[in-house]
Design a protein around this motif. Structure first.
Motif, mmCIF file in Angstrom:
data_model
loop_
_atom_site.group_PDB
_atom_site.id
_atom_site.type_symbol
_atom_site.label_atom_id
_atom_site.label_comp_id
_atom_site.label_asym_id
_atom_site.label_seq_id
_atom_site.Cartn_x
_atom_site.Cartn_y
_atom_site.Cartn_z
ATOM 1 N N ARG A 182 0.970 -1.241 0.189
ATOM 2 C CA ARG A 182 0.215 -0.402 0.224
ATOM 3 C C ARG A 182 1.045 1.274 -0.050
ATOM 4 N N TYR A 230 1.204 5.796 -0.121
ATOM 5 C CA TYR A 230 0.499 7.323 -0.117
ATOM 6 C C TYR A 230 0.612 7.356 -1.580
ATOM 7 N N THR A 288 -0.100 10.968 -3.832
ATOM 8 C CA THR A 288 -0.213 12.266 -3.267
ATOM 9 C C THR A 288 -1.594 12.605 -4.322
ATOM 10 N N THR A 324 -4.821 11.345 -5.265
ATOM 11 C CA THR A 324 -5.331 11.367 -4.328
ATOM 12 C C THR A 324 -5.259 11.104 -2.787
ATOM 13 N N ARG A 325 -4.150 11.543 -1.897
ATOM 14 C CA ARG A 325 -4.280 12.171 -0.769
ATOM 15 C C ARG A 325 -4.580 10.850 0.192
ATOM 16 N N ASP A 326 -3.890 9.820 -0.472
ATOM 17 C CA ASP A 326 -4.542 8.710 1.133
ATOM 18 C C ASP A 326 -3.519 7.375 0.097
ATOM 19 N N VAL A 327 -3.632 6.768 1.953
ATOM 20 C CA VAL A 327 -2.958 4.953 1.657
ATOM 21 C C VAL A 327 -3.696 3.696 0.377
ATOM 22 N N ARG A 328 -3.401 3.493 -0.839
ATOM 23 C CA ARG A 328 -3.892 3.393 -1.229
ATOM 24 C C ARG A 328 -3.066 1.758 -1.645
ATOM 25 N N ASP A 331 3.054 0.921 3.094
ATOM 26 C CA ASP A 331 3.630 2.567 2.834
ATOM 27 C C ASP A 331 4.873 2.572 2.601
#
Length: 458
Positions: free
Chosen positions: A4, A6, A8, A10-14, A349
């Motif tokens: 997973r 981060y 930048t 979407t500003r989330d950990v996916r 991450d």
């Protein structure tokens, strides 16, 4: 567990899902070779190196591109101030950069394109943007070509900014622009600039703007769509915002994930030449070894700002020497399996702080064990992933002076240990303890073993 990251954008950990199973395309914005590299410069390369090592360890076929900007306003200005050709300065600083990367065991990229070698690709991309209505040649006779930001409704989406809130782009004379935020794709040659710093184009002699360089080189080596694009957090705007806008306006999907590392700061400010607080790599390596500097950089999470200090660096170096001391005591060991906690940390991450904590925990357990071998195997496996294996041949050339120093220290300590042994044999335990205290005060710890005393740096 799935990696997973981060993102930048979407500003989330996916979850990281490659465009093509088993293959990953990475693009890192490399440096503009205008001056000697400092610690802040090399952080992106080290962080991206850990990322590509982890991807390869988990079975991915990685194509890694790290470009070099070798033509730029700053290069031309600095070369002129030094009374040398711009290409001479760029080539010399490129050699300095290569040496800095090598000293930190940063793996070479699959390809390392130079901007000056890809002007035809840049011209083709600019012409495509003009034909699609997203770029225009200035009408002031300058020979400049600009990206029309108002023609692209998604401009600002990477950094989530409204166009009307942005300041004017400062990369070219604003007189030929339709909008002050329009940025230069091509810069017509000025009389004050050397003729060697220009190439022929449909708009007259000139040179590419900074942003178009990376879009063109990424497209050439990774295609119109690729997995991860990254660099320092300071590149998000305007550089990466502009890259994404011009690439997508040209009809290219471009990057699926954006990976940005934070700054290294000194006194709370970004480390840079302009602040006068930069720390050049050769100077830092006079105080610690390359492997110790890499350990210091790797131990911090890539998205965490690092406040640099020599005290913190030297503390990290001492910590790494303890790891080396454990491996030396364990003897010849092959890398083993990675601990599950280490894998989980890396998949979260690229959580190197937690991964390094697992490394230290394993060393502590190994020091307490009757048989340290399995623990040492795990330690070597973790160090291998992080690019910190002490036996990696990459450290050999850079460590020749260190080896000589270690040999000299070994000879001096051996003499003191012999004197201590003589004192103990004569039952002069006060003298023996005094010698041991002298050794410890010098930062060296002595361990009495069945095969004789062994020393390690504290």
């Amino acid at each position: 567990m799935t990696l997973r990251l981060y993102d930048t954008a979407t500003r989330d950990v996916r979850d990281f899902v490659p465009l093509e199973e088993g293959k990953v395309g990475l693009y890192l914005c490399g440096l503009t070779v205008q001056s000697e590299p400092h610690v802040g410069h090399v952080r992106s390369a080290v962080n991206f190196d850990v990322l590509q090592r982890w991807l390869r360890h988990t079975g991915h076929d990685v194509t890694f591109i790290r470009n070099v900007t070798d033509i730029d306003d700053k290069i031309i200005t600095k070369a002129a101030a030094q009374g040398r050709p711009w290409y001479n300065l760029a080539a010399a600083m490129k050699r300095e950069l290569d040496a800095a990367y090598a000293s930190l065991n940063v793996d070479p990229p699959t390809y390392e394109p130079l901007a000056t070698g890809h002007v035809p690709e840049m011209l083709a991309l600019i012409e495509r943007l003009i034909s699609r209505g997203h770029a225009y040649a200035a009408e002031d006779g300058s020979g400049d070509v600009y990206f029309d930001v108002r023609s692209w409704s998604s401009y600002g989406e990477l950094t989530r900014q409204r166009l009307d809130d942005m300041e004017a782009a400062e990369d070219a004379d604003p007189r030929g622009k339709r909008d002050p935020r329009d940025f230069a794709l091509w810069k017509g040659r000025k009389e004050s600039e050397p003729e060697t710093a220009s190439w022929p184009s449909p708009w007259g002699p000139g040179r590419p703007g900074w942003h178009i360089e990376c879009s063109a080189m990424a497209g050439k080596y990774l295609g119109t769509a690729f997995d991860i694009h990254g660099g320092g957090v300071d590149l998000r705007f305007p550089h990466h915002e502009n890259e994404q806008a011009q690439s997508r306006a040209a009809g290219h999907a471009f990057a699926s994930y954006w990976f940005h590392n934070a700054w290294i700061t000194t006194a709370g400010e970004k480390m840079s030449k302009s602040l006068g607080n930069s720390l050049l790599i050769p100077e830092v390596l006079k105080r610690v070894r390359g492997i110790e500097l890499r350990f210091y950089l790797v131990a911090a999470h890539y998205r965490s700002h690092v406040e640099f200090s020599f005290e913190a660096l030297e503390e990290a170096a001492v910590g790494f020497r303890r790891i080396e001391g454990f491996l030396e005591r364990a003897g010849d060991v092959e890398p083993g399996e990675l601990p599950a906690a280490f894998v989980a940390a890396m998949d979260d991450d690229l959580g190197t702080p937690a991964a390094v904590a697992v490394l230290h925990d394993t060393v502590r357990e190994g020091n307490k064990a009757d048989d340290p071998t399995p623990y040492a195997g795990q330690v070597l496996a973790m160090l291998d992933v992080l690019g910190l294996h002490p036996a990696d041949p990459a450290w050999g050339a850079a460590s020749s002076d260190d080896a000589k120093l270690t040999s000299a220290v070994d000879a001096l300590v051996a003499g003191l240990l012999e004197a201590r042994a003589d004192a103990r044999a004569a039952k002069d335990f006060a003298a023996a303890d005094a010698i041991r205290d002298r050794i410890k005060a010098a930062g060296i710890e002595v361990e009495d073993t069945p095969t004789g005393p062994k020393w390690t740096l504290i």
